[in-house]
Write a protein that holds these residues in place. Structure first.
Motif, PDB file in Angstrom:
ATOM      1  N   THR A 196      82.798  36.493  68.356  1.00 32.52           N
ATOM      2  CA  THR A 196      83.145  36.357  69.766  1.00 32.52           C
ATOM      3  C   THR A 196      84.585  36.763  70.010  1.00 32.52           C
ATOM      4  N   GLU A 197      84.773  37.676  70.949  1.00 30.58           N
ATOM      5  CA  GLU A 197      86.127  38.118  71.286  1.00 30.58           C
ATOM      6  C   GLU A 197      86.949  36.963  71.828  1.00 30.58           C
ATOM      7  N   SER A 198      88.182  36.835  71.304  1.00 30.67           N
ATOM      8  CA  SER A 198      89.083  35.787  71.781  1.00 30.67           C
ATOM      9  C   SER A 198      90.335  36.341  72.431  1.00 30.67           C
ATOM     10  N   ALA A 199      90.673  37.601  72.135  1.00 31.24           N
ATOM     11  CA  ALA A 199      91.850  38.206  72.754  1.00 31.24           C
ATOM     12  C   ALA A 199      91.720  39.721  72.639  1.00 31.24           C
ATOM     13  N   ARG A 200      92.422  40.404  73.549  1.00 26.54           N
ATOM     14  CA  ARG A 200      92.394  41.857  73.575  1.00 26.54           C
ATOM     15  C   ARG A 200      93.771  42.377  73.979  1.00 26.54           C
ATOM     16  N   LEU A 201      94.280  43.316  73.192  1.00 23.71           N
ATOM     17  CA  LEU A 201      95.537  43.970  73.512  1.00 23.71           C
ATOM     18  C   LEU A 201      95.261  45.450  73.706  1.00 23.71           C
ATOM     19  N   VAL A 202      95.677  45.980  74.860  1.00 20.48           N
ATOM     20  CA  VAL A 202      95.519  47.402  75.154  1.00 20.48           C
ATOM     21  C   VAL A 202      96.914  48.013  75.277  1.00 20.48           C
ATOM     22  N   ILE A 203      97.191  48.999  74.457  1.00 15.26           N
ATOM     23  CA  ILE A 203      98.496  49.659  74.457  1.00 15.26           C
ATOM     24  C   ILE A 203      98.350  51.044  75.073  1.00 15.26           C
ATOM     25  N   GLU A 204      99.088  51.292  76.125  1.00 10.20           N
ATOM     26  CA  GLU A 204      99.036  52.580  76.797  1.00 10.20           C
ATOM     27  C   GLU A 204      99.839  53.619  76.031  1.00 10.20           C
ATOM     28  N   PRO A 205      99.384  54.868  76.021  1.00 12.77           N
ATOM     29  CA  PRO A 205     100.164  55.920  75.354  1.00 12.77           C
ATOM     30  C   PRO A 205     101.430  56.240  76.139  1.00 12.77           C
ATOM     31  N   VAL A 206     102.445  56.665  75.417  1.00 14.90           N
ATOM     32  CA  VAL A 206     103.661  57.134  76.079  1.00 14.90           C
ATOM     33  C   VAL A 206     103.547  58.648  76.241  1.00 14.90           C
ATOM     34  N   PRO A 207     104.301  59.233  77.171  1.00 12.46           N
ATOM     35  CA  PRO A 207     104.148  60.670  77.458  1.00 12.46           C
ATOM     36  C   PRO A 207     104.330  61.577  76.246  1.00 12.46           C
ATOM     37  N   THR A 208     105.096  61.123  75.243  1.00 20.28           N
ATOM     38  CA  THR A 208     105.347  61.966  74.082  1.00 20.28           C
ATOM     39  C   THR A 208     104.253  61.873  73.017  1.00 20.28           C
ATOM     40  N   ASP A 209     103.295  60.963  73.184  1.00 18.05           N
ATOM     41  CA  ASP A 209     102.211  60.836  72.203  1.00 18.05           C
ATOM     42  C   ASP A 209     101.346  62.095  72.216  1.00 18.05           C
ATOM     43  N   ARG A 210     100.971  62.548  71.017  1.00 23.28           N
ATOM     44  CA  ARG A 210     100.153  63.766  70.929  1.00 23.28           C
ATOM     45  C   ARG A 210      98.802  63.559  71.575  1.00 23.28           C
ATOM     46  N   ARG A 211      98.216  62.403  71.389  1.00 21.17           N
ATOM     47  CA  ARG A 211      96.926  62.084  72.001  1.00 21.17           C
ATOM     48  C   ARG A 211      97.127  60.998  73.053  1.00 21.17           C
ATOM     49  N   GLN A 212      96.625  61.235  74.217  1.00 23.09           N
ATOM     50  CA  GLN A 212      96.814  60.306  75.329  1.00 23.09           C
ATOM     51  C   GLN A 212      95.654  59.317  75.400  1.00 23.09           C
ATOM     52  N   PHE A 213      95.456  58.586  74.313  1.00 20.36           N
ATOM     53  CA  PHE A 213      94.416  57.556  74.249  1.00 20.36           C
ATOM     54  C   PHE A 213      95.058  56.181  74.342  1.00 20.36           C
ATOM     55  N   GLN A 214      94.352  55.262  74.973  1.00 23.23           N
ATOM     56  CA  GLN A 214      94.736  53.862  74.838  1.00 23.23           C
ATOM     57  C   GLN A 214      94.407  53.388  73.421  1.00 23.23           C
ATOM     58  N   GLU A 215      95.250  52.496  72.888  1.00 24.02           N
ATOM     59  CA  GLU A 215      94.963  51.830  71.628  1.00 24.02           C
ATOM     60  C   GLU A 215      94.503  50.420  71.942  1.00 24.02           C
ATOM     61  N   VAL A 216      93.436  50.005  71.305  1.00 24.35           N
ATOM     62  CA  VAL A 216      92.867  48.684  71.576  1.00 24.35           C
ATOM     63  C   VAL A 216      92.851  47.854  70.303  1.00 24.35           C
ATOM     64  N   GLN A 217      93.234  46.597  70.448  1.00 21.08           N
ATOM     65  CA  GLN A 217      93.140  45.652  69.353  1.00 21.08           C
ATOM     66  C   GLN A 217      92.354  44.441  69.850  1.00 21.08           C
ATOM     67  N   LEU A 218      91.221  44.201  69.214  1.00 18.88           N
ATOM     68  CA  LEU A 218      90.368  43.074  69.572  1.00 18.88           C
ATOM     69  C   LEU A 218      90.472  42.007  68.491  1.00 18.88           C
ATOM     70  N   LEU A 219      90.689  40.788  68.920  1.00 19.04           N
ATOM     71  CA  LEU A 219      90.675  39.641  68.018  1.00 19.04           C
ATOM     72  C   LEU A 219      89.387  38.872  68.283  1.00 19.04           C
ATOM     73  N   ALA A 220      88.617  38.617  67.224  1.00 19.08           N
ATOM     74  CA  ALA A 220      87.336  37.943  67.380  1.00 19.08           C
ATOM     75  C   ALA A 220      87.196  36.849  66.319  1.00 19.08           C
ATOM     76  N   CYS A 221      86.343  35.879  66.610  1.00 20.65           N
ATOM     77  CA  CYS A 221      86.153  34.737  65.731  1.00 20.65           C
ATOM     78  C   CYS A 221      84.656  34.587  65.431  1.00 20.65           C
ATOM     79  N   LYS A 222      84.343  34.283  64.160  1.00 18.22           N
ATOM     80  CA  LYS A 222      82.958  34.045  63.786  1.00 18.22           C
ATOM     81  C   LYS A 222      82.564  32.612  64.126  1.00 18.22           C
ATOM     82  N   ALA A 223      81.425  32.462  64.759  1.00 20.97           N
ATOM     83  CA  ALA A 223      80.961  31.121  65.158  1.00 20.97           C
ATOM     84  C   ALA A 223      80.695  30.258  63.930  1.00 20.97           C
TER      85      ALA A 223
END
Length: 215
Positions: A188-215
């Protein structure tokens, strides 16, 4: 291409660039305060749940495994690339590193307090990801935590998107879709961090980090 073929191609590709990769990314956390903060939170959550071993899946040359160790975790690394594992062992002689597949971990059921998957699923074809998530769920103890990081798709209407990677083909994921796959395997997801790309990044993708916990 079968799952075995994909793993073989990825292993060969990373074996070929292991030394260059290690040199380029050995201090990759230095300018990433948000990621360092989430790794610290992940470590605290694992310790609060009783500790236990933590697997860094797709550990590469071992720099993040070493960081987890510095945060007080009993961390070890697993990577499909023997060359990466050799470099990790040389750089971190006091830590354990193993060659292995995320889809067939040589780890007992419910034995880990935490799992880190930092960009290690990006070369996994979408059809094969559920098997990897099932393995992660299998090896985590109840209450254990997963921190998984990946590049995001261009929007929710894209569950996955392939893109050209320097090494081998890689995939982006819709965060909501991947969170749903985690739920399918009892995480189960407990937290989510989305990092936006900066203009100088070669790829303009968001980076996502999901924190999840096993029941």
């Amino acid at each position: 291409m079968t799952e075995l073929d994909t793993l073989h191609a990825t292993r060969e590709a990373y074996d070929a660039v292991a030394s260059t990769y290690a040199e380029q990314f050995h201090d990759s956390l230095r300018d990433r305060p948000l990621e360092r903060a989430l790794l610290s939170a992940f470590a605290e959550l694992v310790r609060t749940n009783g500790g236990g071993m933590v697997a860094d899946l797709g550990c590469g040359p071992g720099h993040i495994t070493a960081h987890l160790h510095e945060l007080g975790l009993d961390a070890f690394g697993v990577d499909a690339s023997p060359a990466m594992v050799e470099l990790a062992r040389a750089a971190n002689p006091g830590l354990r590193f193993e060659v292995g597949s995320m889809a067939a971990l040589d780890i007992g059921d419910g034995t880990l307090g935490g799992v880190l998957s930092r960009w290690s699923v990006i070369h996994t074809p979408p059809r094969d990801l559920p098997a990897i998530l099932a393995e992660i769920a299998r090896v985590l103890t109840p209450g254990g935590h997963l921190l998984i990081e990946f590049p995001a798709t261009d929007g929710p209407r894209h569950e996955t998107q392939a893109y050209d990677h320097t090494v081998v083909t890689a995939y982006r994921w819709c965060p909501d879709h991947l969170a749903g796959l985690l739920r399918d395997h009892g995480l189960t997801e407990s937290a989510r961090l989305v990092i936006e790309p900066v203009p100088t990044d070669r790829r303009q993708f968001q980076e996502v980090q999901l924190l999840a916990c096993k029941a």
